[in-house]
Design a protein around this motif. Structure first.
Motif, mmCIF file in Angstrom:
data_model
loop_
_atom_site.group_PDB
_atom_site.id
_atom_site.type_symbol
_atom_site.label_atom_id
_atom_site.label_comp_id
_atom_site.label_asym_id
_atom_site.label_seq_id
_atom_site.Cartn_x
_atom_site.Cartn_y
_atom_site.Cartn_z
ATOM 1 N N LEU A 11 0.898 -1.376 0.087
ATOM 2 C CA LEU A 11 -0.025 0.158 -0.003
ATOM 3 C C LEU A 11 0.828 1.287 -0.036
ATOM 4 O O LEU A 11 0.481 2.222 -0.500
ATOM 5 C CB LEU A 11 -0.803 0.053 1.185
ATOM 6 C CG LEU A 11 -1.959 -1.175 1.086
ATOM 7 C CD1 LEU A 11 -2.957 -1.222 2.355
ATOM 8 C CD2 LEU A 11 -3.209 -0.786 -0.129
ATOM 9 N N GLN A 12 2.006 1.354 0.781
ATOM 10 C CA GLN A 12 3.033 2.271 0.832
ATOM 11 C C GLN A 12 3.246 2.517 -0.776
ATOM 12 O O GLN A 12 3.618 3.832 -1.255
ATOM 13 C CB GLN A 12 4.248 2.187 1.714
ATOM 14 C CG GLN A 12 3.458 2.082 3.112
ATOM 15 C CD GLN A 12 3.112 3.700 3.663
ATOM 16 O OE1 GLN A 12 3.152 4.543 2.962
ATOM 17 N NE2 GLN A 12 2.389 3.459 4.761
ATOM 18 N N TRP A 62 1.001 4.324 -2.726
ATOM 19 C CA TRP A 62 0.895 5.500 -2.428
ATOM 20 C C TRP A 62 2.071 6.451 -2.991
ATOM 21 O O TRP A 62 1.878 7.390 -3.580
ATOM 22 C CB TRP A 62 0.834 5.692 -0.804
ATOM 23 C CG TRP A 62 0.899 7.265 -0.506
ATOM 24 C CD1 TRP A 62 2.087 7.953 0.034
ATOM 25 C CD2 TRP A 62 -0.123 8.160 -0.326
ATOM 26 N NE1 TRP A 62 1.781 9.148 0.408
ATOM 27 C CE2 TRP A 62 0.363 9.359 0.155
ATOM 28 C CE3 TRP A 62 -1.633 8.065 -0.734
ATOM 29 C CZ2 TRP A 62 -0.632 10.580 0.300
ATOM 30 C CZ3 TRP A 62 -2.479 8.910 -0.353
ATOM 31 C CH2 TRP A 62 -1.663 10.197 -0.001
ATOM 32 N N VAL A 80 -4.728 4.960 3.541
ATOM 33 C CA VAL A 80 -3.729 3.780 3.355
ATOM 34 C C VAL A 80 -4.088 2.943 4.697
ATOM 35 O O VAL A 80 -4.216 1.495 4.295
ATOM 36 C CB VAL A 80 -2.129 3.992 3.504
ATOM 37 C CG1 VAL A 80 -1.360 2.911 3.512
ATOM 38 C CG2 VAL A 80 -1.674 5.026 2.319
#
Length: 208
Positions: free
Chosen positions: A88-89, A92, A178
Motif C-alpha cells: 500500500l505504501q 501511495w 492507506v
C-alpha cells in the motif's frame, strides 16, 4: 544526483500532485528549472518517463512479493501485515499510476504491454506466496484453481483502485487512507486465513 534521476523524481512528484495526463513536458521542465531541450535529451517524451516510473514500480513490487526466510508462526502473521502495508505504501508512492491506470495504458500500447506482463508475474508470485503462508500455518489451502484466480483478481482490483475510490471520499488522501485500505484488504483475506491468524488480526477491526 544525475539529471535522468532528477527528472524521474520530479515527474513522480508532479504526477502525484496533479494528473499525469494533464502534465506536459513543458510543465515538467519548468518545475525542474531546466530547458525543454535538456529534458528531451534524456527522455524523448512523457510516455517514456511514465514507462520508466512504472518499471521502478514493478521492480519494487517484485522485491516485496519475494517470500522472506523462514520465521516463527507469529512473525509470519506480522509479515503478512507488513507485506500488505509495504504494498500500500508503494501504491501511495506511485499513486498517479493507479489513479490514471486506464487512461495511461490507453494512450501508450507499450505501457499496456508492460502492465499485462507485470500482472502475469504477480499472479505467479501470488501462488508462491500463498504456498509459503500455508506452510507457515497463516493461510488455509485453496484447492480450487478458480477460487485462487478469484481471490487474486479480487485483491488486485481492490489494491489498484483503492486510491481512486478514497480520493472521491477524502478530499486529501493521506496515511489514514492507506490504513483504511489495509483494513479492507485484511477483511477480504479473513475467510482464507487460519483460525489462529483470524484471531490475531481481530485487533485491526476493533472500533476506536
Amino acid at each position: 544526483m544525475k539529471t535522468k534521476e532528477r527528472i524521474l523524481l520530479g515527474a513522480l512528484d508532479l504526477f502525484n500532485l496533479n494528473a499525469a495526463t494533464e502534465v506536459t513536458t513543458n510543465d515538467l521542465a519548468r518545475g525542474l528549472k531546466m530547458s525543454p531541450g535538456n529534458l528531451y535529451f534524456h527522455y524523448k517524451n512523457k510516455e517514456q518517463i511514465v514507462r520508466e516510473l512504472f518499471k521502478r514500480l514493478a521492480q519494487e513490487t517484485a522485491m516485496i512479493w519475494k517470500p522472506q526466510t523462514k520465521k516463527s508462526n507469529n512473525k509470519e502473521k506480522m509479515e503478512m501485515v507488513e507485506f500488505i502495508d509495504r504494498n500500500l505504501q508503494l501504491y501511495w508512492k506511485y499513486r498517479f499510476f493507479h489513479r490514471e491506470l486506464y487512461t495511461l495504458r490507453k494512450v501508450d500500447p507499450e505501457l499496456s504491454r508492460l502492465w499485462r506482463a507485470h500482472l502475469q508475474k504477480m499472479r505467479r508470485l501470488m501462488i508462491v506466496l500463498h504456498k509459503h503462508w500455508v506452510r507457515a500455518g497463516v493461510m488455509l489451502p485453496i484447492q480450487s484453481k478458480y477460487e485462487m484466480e478469484f481471490l487474486g483478481e479480487l485483491l488486485f482490483v481492490a489494491s489498484n483502485s483503492f486510491m481512486q475510490f478514497f480520493e472521491t471520499v477524502d478530499r486529501s488522501p493521506n496515511q489514514r487512507t492507506v490504513d483504511k485500505a489495509r483494513k479492507h484488504i485484511l477483511r477480504m483475506l479473513m475467510p482464507y486465513l487460519s483460525v489462529e491468524t483470524q484471531n490475531s488480526f481481530a485487533i485491526f477491526f476493533k472500533e476506536k
